[in-house]
Design an enzyme around this catalytic site. Sequence first.
Site, PDB file in Angstrom:
ATOM      1  N   HIS A 169       7.747  58.698   1.694  1.00 39.42           N
ATOM      2  CA  HIS A 169       7.627  59.957   1.849  1.00 39.42           C
ATOM      3  C   HIS A 169       7.417  61.085   0.361  1.00 39.42           C
ATOM      4  O   HIS A 169       6.753  62.013   0.672  1.00 39.42           O
ATOM      5  CB  HIS A 169       9.252  60.867   1.884  1.00 39.42           C
ATOM      6  CG  HIS A 169       9.740  60.163   3.176  1.00 39.42           C
ATOM      7  ND1 HIS A 169       8.956  60.723   4.351  1.00 39.42           N
ATOM      8  CD2 HIS A 169      10.538  60.253   3.612  1.00 39.42           C
ATOM      9  CE1 HIS A 169       9.559  60.910   5.605  1.00 39.42           C
ATOM     10  NE2 HIS A 169      10.928  60.356   5.050  1.00 39.42           N
ATOM     11  N   ASP A 205       9.309  52.439   9.554  1.00 38.28           N
ATOM     12  CA  ASP A 205      10.662  53.319   8.956  1.00 38.28           C
ATOM     13  C   ASP A 205      10.878  54.501  10.163  1.00 38.28           C
ATOM     14  O   ASP A 205       9.733  54.625  10.990  1.00 38.28           O
ATOM     15  CB  ASP A 205      10.606  54.388   7.968  1.00 38.28           C
ATOM     16  CG  ASP A 205      11.724  55.227   7.626  1.00 38.28           C
ATOM     17  OD1 ASP A 205      12.483  54.524   7.004  1.00 38.28           O
ATOM     18  OD2 ASP A 205      11.635  56.313   8.046  1.00 38.28           O
ATOM     19  N   HIS A 207      11.040  57.352  10.509  1.00 38.45           N
ATOM     20  CA  HIS A 207      10.495  58.247   9.799  1.00 38.45           C
ATOM     21  C   HIS A 207       9.116  58.450   9.563  1.00 38.45           C
ATOM     22  O   HIS A 207       8.976  57.095   8.480  1.00 38.45           O
ATOM     23  CB  HIS A 207      10.862  59.312   8.827  1.00 38.45           C
ATOM     24  CG  HIS A 207      12.541  59.530   9.272  1.00 38.45           C
ATOM     25  ND1 HIS A 207      13.841  58.910   8.444  1.00 38.45           N
ATOM     26  CD2 HIS A 207      13.535  60.953   9.976  1.00 38.45           C
ATOM     27  CE1 HIS A 207      14.826  59.318   8.839  1.00 38.45           C
ATOM     28  NE2 HIS A 207      14.614  60.553   9.040  1.00 38.45           N
ATOM     29  N   ASP A 294      16.223  52.453   9.815  1.00 41.18           N
ATOM     30  CA  ASP A 294      16.768  53.892  10.703  1.00 41.18           C
ATOM     31  C   ASP A 294      16.488  53.457  11.825  1.00 41.18           C
ATOM     32  O   ASP A 294      16.492  54.743  12.419  1.00 41.18           O
ATOM     33  CB  ASP A 294      16.387  54.824   9.608  1.00 41.18           C
ATOM     34  CG  ASP A 294      15.528  55.220   8.774  1.00 41.18           C
ATOM     35  OD1 ASP A 294      14.709  54.407   9.855  1.00 41.18           O
ATOM     36  OD2 ASP A 294      14.908  55.990   8.109  1.00 41.18           O
TER      37      ASP A 294
END
Length: 354
Positions: A169, A205, A207, A294
């Site tokens: 991120h 991931d 996200h 995740d």
Amino acid sequence: MKTFHNPHHAAHAGQQEMFRGRMVPCHEVPARLDFVLAELQRRPLGALHTPEVGDAALDAAIGRVHSARYVDFLRGAWAEWVAMDPANAQRDALPSVWPLPNRHGFRNDVLPFNFAARLGLFSFDSGSPLTAGTWTAARGGAACALAAAQDVVAGARSAFALSRPPGHHAGPDFLGGYCFLNNAAIAAQALRDAGHAKVAVLDVDYHHGNGTQTIFYERADVFTVSIHGDPSTEYPFFLGHADERGADAGEGFNLNLPLPRGTGFDTWRATLATALQAVSDAGATALVVPMGLDTFEGDPISGFTLKSADYFAVGEALAGAGLPTVFTFEGGYAVDAVGTNAVNLLEGFQQAAA
Ligand code: SP5
Ligand code: ZN
């Protein structure tokens, strides 16, 4: 496959993150890495190393993907936080004011003297605590990414940068999503600088890898692909839609494959096949996989339903790309399963690559 693990990771241990108006315990905890390391000791895939890269080479590699003013900020952030108020030494730094970008007229070209304002300038959420050891840990993680890339350049089929805090991120000049330095981008750039003409980054991931996308968005030499929860409902919300295809010279060199919350493995693996076809079409000669676990059904903050056994097949499919591959460790917050899931993926890769 060698693993380069970050001996400084536990220096970063955020206490709390802001969630919908209250403080909750931080999900991104040191035990995550310890579980992966313990599983690698139980089921070895190769030697475990701490990274040995020179300070100057490391600073140069970080500076290839992050701005100087952001790196300067991060390096000095804790001292400045404590200088604001000696009582701050007892609590993590979190931002509370931001200069909204784009149409809102706020300036981001003038660095505020006020540290809390600068913290906001260089971040996009209030869920990424910055602590006394954050810089040391993040820099140690970047060293793992660089060492893993160097190992692959030296001829290894694959290498694993086992580092936290995570990185995908973090953008050219911002932190967020528990991330400070973008380890996957550092690895991808190091592979480019060592002579790989085209590098692909395939982010698995839960996200969207917004930081990596932004770093490479205008470039054709690094093809970025991400499979993730639809940003209409899922963090990081403001990037990750399917119509983001890259810009300028990078037009066509970003691919987002958002999936609805609740997606299971059949759909997810079909989407991985699409991503891998795109990597192949792009003509990449090396691959970086920001490896978030995740997507697991038991993850406390995410919404896909992959099971532990599914990760073997994920690794196997990734090996099918036939490319020298660097893995970085990203999300995965079901702490007692993250070691099993990570090593299942890497073992699946290694067996298929053999
Ligand atoms: C690397 C990575 O996976 N970063 C993810 C950052 C997600 N940040 C938002 C977390 C929302 C936490 N929800 C708390 C639920 C409390 N019950
Ligand atoms: Zn994640």
